[in-house]
Design a protein around this motif. Sequence first.
Motif, PDB file in Angstrom:
ATOM      1  N   ARG A 289      -2.606  22.294  19.383  1.00 18.59           N
ATOM      2  CA  ARG A 289      -2.902  23.598  18.763  1.00 18.59           C
ATOM      3  C   ARG A 289      -4.319  23.980  19.167  1.00 18.59           C
ATOM      4  N   THR A 290      -4.492  25.167  19.762  1.00 17.51           N
ATOM      5  CA  THR A 290      -5.795  25.562  20.308  1.00 17.51           C
ATOM      6  C   THR A 290      -6.620  26.411  19.355  1.00 17.51           C
ATOM      7  N   THR A 291      -6.044  26.897  18.272  1.00 16.64           N
ATOM      8  CA  THR A 291      -6.793  27.650  17.259  1.00 16.64           C
ATOM      9  C   THR A 291      -6.492  27.045  15.897  1.00 16.64           C
ATOM     10  N   PRO A 292      -7.453  27.023  14.980  1.00 17.72           N
ATOM     11  CA  PRO A 292      -7.226  26.417  13.673  1.00 17.72           C
ATOM     12  C   PRO A 292      -5.980  26.974  12.991  1.00 17.72           C
ATOM     13  N   ASN A 293      -5.058  26.073  12.661  1.00 21.95           N
ATOM     14  CA  ASN A 293      -3.824  26.434  11.963  1.00 21.95           C
ATOM     15  C   ASN A 293      -3.024  27.500  12.709  1.00 21.95           C
ATOM     16  N   GLY A 294      -3.197  27.570  14.025  1.00 15.94           N
ATOM     17  CA  GLY A 294      -2.500  28.555  14.832  1.00 15.94           C
ATOM     18  C   GLY A 294      -1.173  28.022  15.356  1.00 15.94           C
ATOM     19  N   PRO A 295      -0.590  28.724  16.334  1.00 14.49           N
ATOM     20  CA  PRO A 295       0.695  28.300  16.897  1.00 14.49           C
ATOM     21  C   PRO A 295       0.584  26.971  17.628  1.00 14.49           C
ATOM     22  N   VAL A 296       1.700  26.267  17.698  1.00 24.10           N
ATOM     23  CA  VAL A 296       1.749  24.943  18.320  1.00 24.10           C
ATOM     24  C   VAL A 296       2.415  25.047  19.685  1.00 24.10           C
ATOM     25  N   THR A 297       1.814  24.412  20.665  1.00 19.42           N
ATOM     26  CA  THR A 297       2.398  24.330  22.001  1.00 19.42           C
ATOM     27  C   THR A 297       2.920  22.917  22.208  1.00 19.42           C
ATOM     28  N   TYR A 298       4.096  22.793  22.831  1.00 20.50           N
ATOM     29  CA  TYR A 298       4.597  21.447  23.102  1.00 20.50           C
ATOM     30  C   TYR A 298       4.979  21.329  24.571  1.00 20.50           C
ATOM     31  N   VAL A 299       4.753  20.120  25.113  1.00 20.72           N
ATOM     32  CA  VAL A 299       5.006  19.846  26.519  1.00 20.72           C
ATOM     33  C   VAL A 299       5.774  18.532  26.621  1.00 20.72           C
TER      34      VAL A 299
ATOM     35  N   THR B 136      -9.294  21.078   7.642  1.00 20.22           N
ATOM     36  CA  THR B 136      -8.048  20.328   7.510  1.00 20.22           C
ATOM     37  C   THR B 136      -6.966  20.977   8.365  1.00 20.22           C
ATOM     38  N   GLU B 137      -6.319  20.178   9.181  1.00 18.73           N
ATOM     39  CA  GLU B 137      -5.225  20.662  10.019  1.00 18.73           C
ATOM     40  C   GLU B 137      -4.007  19.774   9.782  1.00 18.73           C
TER      41      GLU B 137
END
Length: 518
Positions: free
Chosen positions: A355-365, A317-318
Amino acid sequence: MYFFSRTEYVRSLSLRVTIISLAMFGLFFANGTLNTQAQAINEGFESVAGLPAAGWFSVNRSQPLGAGAWSQCGGTAIPPAQAGPATSCALVNFTSTTGVGTISNWLVAPTVTLNNGDTVSFYTRASRNLFPDRLQLRMSTSGSSTDVGTTATSVGVFTSLLVDIDPTYLGTYPIVWTQYTATVSGLSGPTSGRFAFRYFVESGGPDGDNSDIIGIDTFAYTPGQVLTPGDAPVDFNGDGKTDYVVTRNSGNQLTWFWNLNGSTSGTAASAWGLNSDTLVPADYDGDQKDDIAVWRPGAPTEAAFYILQSQTSTLRTEFFGQTGDDPTVVADYNNDGKDDVAVYRPGAQSIWYYRTTPNGPVTYVPWGATGDKVAPGDYNGDGTADFAIARADNGNLRYWKLFSNGTMDKATVFGLSTDTVVTGDFNGDGTTDSATVRSSGGALTWYWRPSGSGTDQQVTFGNTGDILAPGDYDGDAKADPAVFRNGSFITRNSTNGNSNFFSLGATGDRAPASFNAH
């Protein structure tokens, strides 16, 4: 709603899966893998007796039938072998038939996926030239079939002759180890098949004018290109082919039905998600198999991806995004072999979040604006997804692409503003192409422009009202135009242009492959 394990259920995130469907799904992922990768073969014939265990097959079709068979080198006629221990080669001789007869003694190599440019080589020699010998190398494009016919002169499915040594019995068979090489050509695409040695000697045998004894050694099959299963959308078993998959509304619940493309395992089903969810199947765990997944809108802390991971058959779940976001931009944004949870949030300044890792940091573009159509893909072939949108411009579509390395592509005009944007690699060069589908006069026309080199292409396929379901259904690493219509998938084979029909589901079902149409 609730989520079942093998012995109990727990309430979890308004998502339900039955024990039957979860167990069935796990079984398919564990045992349903097919690999279209061309596998190299290097056989030194250290143990001829062990060849069957390695996928080899032998049969003697000589007439009259003799006792001779492919066997381990021994004695002094052929050894020492071309390489390795002195007896590490295979031999066959005149005892394949009796009296005077026609020798046809076969040794068939394991099944491989053949591609143009593949090479096959081997070493061979005779003991002497007193009695002329002959050897053929043949190829079949009939999968794992070992059909060599039933007579001494038949070849069964091994109709392609690659090598024929001393076919007129001039006594020119080499008496020192000599290498022969052949290159595969003339195939329309990746093709399953086998190679076969045929010790074929007419007027052979103990009383014949021809045939003595020959040996073979150091057989090598080398793929001309390393073929890994393509990243076909909705590929549940990792064989590089898009599978036939539909979803059906059942009350408030969503049920997935799938049939693995090319498999005889039949149709399976799994309850997963709600009717209002967006279908987002992708390979989130990096095992080259797409996962059943949905995205559910909600408040910023409630919207979520619900993923049934094929690697472990467990729920991931994400919590990600919010109502109004577009989750069909899921892709691999860091080139780690895993698709990343992602959403596109439209606005005066649209923003891509991932997000590239489960529940990790979010990148926005920041990229795009209200009204743009999203078209994520790897347009420069670096393995990382790029940010692309198609914007209406005086009745046309103008593509704007921001590559993962930070550079921007010039605004390219392609298609009409009323077209549907699709994403895929239609020419198999490893890059996503600009592509659209246009409805006109009751028919659908597909257009694509190769991202690398090549001219614009178009093909009329499908009817207005069909559900677009592009994917790689023939496993050649090229996207195929495809539609879902009233319980049938209709796909266009990119290698030969043929239309194929596959029945699954019913009118009103959804096709997850439409994930690639925006």
